[in-house]
Each structure stands twice: as structure tokens, then as C-alpha cells.
Design a protein around this motif. Structure first.
Motif, PDB file in Angstrom:
ATOM      1  N   PRO A 213       0.818  -1.221   0.000  1.00 39.74           N
ATOM      2  CA  PRO A 213       0.000   0.000   0.000  1.00 39.74           C
ATOM      3  C   PRO A 213       0.852   1.270   0.000  1.00 39.74           C
ATOM      4  O   PRO A 213       2.069   1.215   0.254  1.00 39.74           O
ATOM      5  CB  PRO A 213      -0.765  -0.110   1.318  1.00 39.74           C
ATOM      6  N   CYS A 214       0.209   2.396  -0.262  1.00 42.31           N
ATOM      7  CA  CYS A 214       0.857   3.701  -0.103  1.00 42.31           C
ATOM      8  C   CYS A 214       0.156   4.444   1.035  1.00 42.31           C
ATOM      9  O   CYS A 214      -0.828   3.963   1.602  1.00 42.31           O
ATOM     10  CB  CYS A 214       0.837   4.502  -1.393  1.00 42.31           C
ATOM     11  N   TYR A 215       0.672   5.616   1.357  1.00 45.29           N
ATOM     12  CA  TYR A 215       0.091   6.407   2.445  1.00 45.29           C
ATOM     13  C   TYR A 215      -1.363   6.761   2.162  1.00 45.29           C
ATOM     14  O   TYR A 215      -2.198   6.811   3.061  1.00 45.29           O
ATOM     15  CB  TYR A 215       0.934   7.665   2.645  1.00 45.29           C
ATOM     16  N   ARG A 216      -1.693   6.983   0.874  1.00 48.29           N
ATOM     17  CA  ARG A 216      -3.080   7.332   0.529  1.00 48.29           C
ATOM     18  C   ARG A 216      -4.033   6.139   0.668  1.00 48.29           C
ATOM     19  O   ARG A 216      -5.234   6.331   0.807  1.00 48.29           O
ATOM     20  CB  ARG A 216      -3.156   7.863  -0.906  1.00 48.29           C
ATOM     21  N   CYS A 217      -3.505   4.917   0.590  1.00 54.16           N
ATOM     22  CA  CYS A 217      -4.351   3.743   0.853  1.00 54.16           C
ATOM     23  C   CYS A 217      -4.835   3.778   2.302  1.00 54.16           C
ATOM     24  O   CYS A 217      -5.898   3.254   2.628  1.00 54.16           O
ATOM     25  CB  CYS A 217      -3.567   2.454   0.640  1.00 54.16           C
ATOM     26  N   LEU A 218      -4.028   4.377   3.166  1.00 56.71           N
ATOM     27  CA  LEU A 218      -4.316   4.445   4.600  1.00 56.71           C
ATOM     28  C   LEU A 218      -5.162   5.681   4.914  1.00 56.71           C
ATOM     29  O   LEU A 218      -6.176   5.597   5.602  1.00 56.71           O
ATOM     30  CB  LEU A 218      -2.974   4.502   5.337  1.00 56.71           C
TER      31      LEU A 218
ATOM     32  N   GLU B 214      -9.114   1.303  -4.820  1.00 55.82           N
ATOM     33  CA  GLU B 214      -9.639   2.600  -5.277  1.00 55.82           C
ATOM     34  C   GLU B 214      -8.666   3.750  -4.975  1.00 55.82           C
ATOM     35  O   GLU B 214      -9.019   4.907  -5.174  1.00 55.82           O
ATOM     36  CB  GLU B 214     -10.964   2.894  -4.562  1.00 55.82           C
ATOM     37  N   CYS B 215      -7.482   3.431  -4.481  1.00 58.51           N
ATOM     38  CA  CYS B 215      -6.536   4.488  -4.085  1.00 58.51           C
ATOM     39  C   CYS B 215      -6.238   5.416  -5.260  1.00 58.51           C
ATOM     40  O   CYS B 215      -5.893   4.938  -6.351  1.00 58.51           O
ATOM     41  CB  CYS B 215      -5.234   3.871  -3.581  1.00 58.51           C
ATOM     42  N   PRO B 216      -6.344   6.748  -5.052  1.00 65.26           N
ATOM     43  CA  PRO B 216      -6.081   7.679  -6.153  1.00 65.26           C
ATOM     44  C   PRO B 216      -4.611   7.725  -6.577  1.00 65.26           C
ATOM     45  O   PRO B 216      -4.293   8.204  -7.664  1.00 65.26           O
ATOM     46  CB  PRO B 216      -6.532   9.033  -5.601  1.00 65.26           C
ATOM     47  N   THR B 217      -3.704   7.235  -5.731  1.00 61.59           N
ATOM     48  CA  THR B 217      -2.288   7.213  -6.112  1.00 61.59           C
ATOM     49  C   THR B 217      -1.896   5.876  -6.745  1.00 61.59           C
ATOM     50  O   THR B 217      -1.401   5.839  -7.873  1.00 61.59           O
ATOM     51  CB  THR B 217      -1.374   7.482  -4.895  1.00 61.59           C
ATOM     52  N   CYS B 218      -2.123   4.767  -6.030  1.00 58.79           N
ATOM     53  CA  CYS B 218      -1.567   3.485  -6.498  1.00 58.79           C
ATOM     54  C   CYS B 218      -2.651   2.459  -6.859  1.00 58.79           C
ATOM     55  O   CYS B 218      -2.318   1.305  -7.151  1.00 58.79           O
ATOM     56  CB  CYS B 218      -0.590   2.928  -5.468  1.00 58.79           C
ATOM     57  N   GLY B 219      -3.942   2.863  -6.832  1.00 55.85           N
ATOM     58  CA  GLY B 219      -5.017   1.936  -7.169  1.00 55.85           C
ATOM     59  C   GLY B 219      -5.125   1.679  -8.664  1.00 55.85           C
ATOM     60  O   GLY B 219      -4.372   2.244  -9.462  1.00 55.85           O
TER      61      GLY B 219
END
Ligand code: ZN
Length: 259
Positions: free
Chosen positions: A172-177, A246-251
Motif C-alpha cells: 500500500p501507499c500512504y493514501r491507501c491508509l 480505489e486508491c487515487p495514487t496506487c489503485g
């Protein structure tokens, strides 16, 4: 890369470890790490990375040393009040380990300058104190495929994780969190909220450990785990973080261009 006699002495306690050894030390000396923020987190990180012989350390911070910083920002001394933090830090690190290279970047990272800077380094360590920088580093380290070791502080608590979302599923990335930054008026900063200085020291030191592990490929990465330190209860606990499709960075339908 052959180590010199002086290096054999300086790094003796690394060299004696099977997990580091000559090869690992040579790898550290070849490594390039960007530390963003020479503050409460950046200070212990910079001290330990320099002492460990990370060969090139970039330091990015636009601010000057203020007397109120000295309660926790231990890379700076009283005589450096008024100096640029990057220059103050460079002088301290040169005194600890004159053979490493410190690249001072006295600038505030933004969309206009951060990508070119991050591209010059192997790994990014986020010691910044604001959400704009944190999300910028999240997006750019993903795009440039650089490991990101990030920590955050509250007065008596800290959190740390490592992000390598470019490795795909399970990373995951920080935006997933935390999908979006909180509204600015809900975010207490050190200036207004206060902090027990040594709590920043714990988290910044943990960041240094995780940076060294990533560079050396040692042990278990914090990739996919959020480690939380509760100073009041004297406890650590960890939470697994999943990748958000659905993550806007890594999804899968990310807005940021995939690496
Ligand atoms: Zn993500």
C-alpha cells in the motif's frame, strides 16, 4: 569498493556483523538518501545515517534554526540559531563523519521542484511536519519507484511506516491508509500543540533504523505495517495496512501515472 584502514576502524561495529559486513558497509557508502525536514524527526535520522556511513545524504528544509526548535531538534546547537537548518545540519554531520557528503537543499518542496530532487536519490525519508509535503512525497516516490520511510508525530505518540507501492499487490501507499489530507484547521502542529521532544527522537531513530534496513535489505520491512508508539502507556503496537484498489495514487484507476 575497497574500504580504507580508517573506514575499517570507524565502521568496525558494522563490519563485525554478518548482516552488514564489508559488502553492506560499501553499499551504505554508495547510497544516496534524501531526508525531508531537518527538524524533530530529521535530526536523529541525520545523526544516525551520517554516523552509519550513508555516503550521500540530501537534506531539504527551507527554514532557519529558531531557539524554540532546540528542545527537540538535536542536530542543531544554540550557536546555530538564525542559520539555515540545512547548513547547521551539514556542519554537525561533518563533525560526526567528515567522509560522507551532505547535499543541502534550502527549499520548500513543491510540485515544481520535488520530482527532480527525489530522482537524484535511492530512498526518501519523510521528516516533514505538514500534509502537503507528505502527500507530495507519497505520490512522487510512487511514480519514481523510491522507497519512502515516513513518520508522523503527535504530542505523546508517533507513527511510522515504509511505503513501496510500486511493487504492486500487497504494497500500500500512504493514501491507501489516509485517502485525503484532513482540513488544515484540524491539524495541530508542533508550534501550537507542543510535543515531548524525546518522542520525536524515538520516531526519528526508528526511521533511521528502517532506512538502514531498506538500504541493506535486512529483516522485515515496515512496508504494509503501521507501527504506533504510545509514549504515555509505554507501548508499541502495529496495524496491517491493505492496498486500496480505489486508491487515487496506487489503485487500479489511479490519477497519478503508474511507474
Ligand atoms: Zn495507495
Amino acid at each position: 569498493m575497497e574500504l580504507s584502514e580508517a573506514q575499517f576502524q570507524r565502521y568496525a561495529r558494522h563490519l563485525i556483523l554478518d548482516e552488514v559486513g564489508e559488502e553492506g558497509q560499501a553499499r551504505l557508502l554508495r547510497s544516496r538518501v534524501l531526508v525531508v525536514g531537518a527538524g524533530g524527526l530529521g535530526s536523529p535520522m541525520l545523526l544516525y545515517l551520517a554516523a552509519a556511513g550513508v555516503g550521500t545524504i540530501g537534506v531539504a528544509d527551507p527554514d532557519r534554526v529558531d531557539i524554540t526548535n532546540l528542545q527537540r531538534q538535536i542536530v542543531h546547537a544554540t550557536q546555530s540559531v538564525g542559520a539555515l537548518k540545512v547548513e547547521s545540519a551539514r556542519a554537525t554531520l561533518a563533525a560526526i563523519n567528515p567522509e560522507i557528503r551532505v547535499e543541502a537543499h534550502p527549499l520548500r518542496l513543491g510540485p515544481e521542484n520535488a520530482e527532480a530532487l527525489i530522482a537524484e536519490y535511492d530512498l526518501v525519508a519523510d521528516g516533514s511536519d505538514n500534509f502537503a509535503t507528505r502527500y507530495l512525497l507519497t505520490d512522487l516516490s510512487y511514480r519514481l519507484e523510491k522507497p519512502l520511510v515516513a513518520a508522523a508525530l503527535s504530542p505523546f505518540e508517533g507513527q511510522i511506516s515504509t511505503f513501496r507501492p510500486y511493487l504492486g499487490a500487497g504494497h500500500p501507499c500512504y493514501r491507501c491508509l489516509f485517502r485525503e489530507p484532513p482540513p488544515p484547521d484540524l491539524v495541530p502542529r508542533c508550534e501550537t500543540a507542543g510535543i515531548l521532544g524525546a518522542v520525536a527522537g524515538v520516531l526519528g531513530t526508528l526511521q533511521a533504523v528502517e532506512v538502514l534496513k531498506e538500504l541493506l535489505g535486512l529483516g522485515e520491512s515496515l512496508d504494509g505495517t503501521l507501527l504506533i508508539y504510545d509514549a504515555m502507556r509505554a507501548r508499541f503496537h502495529s496495524i496491517r495496512i491493505g492496498k486500496d484498489p480505489e486508491c487515487p495514487t496506487c489503485g487500479e484507476n489511479a490519477l497519478v501515472s503508474a511507474p
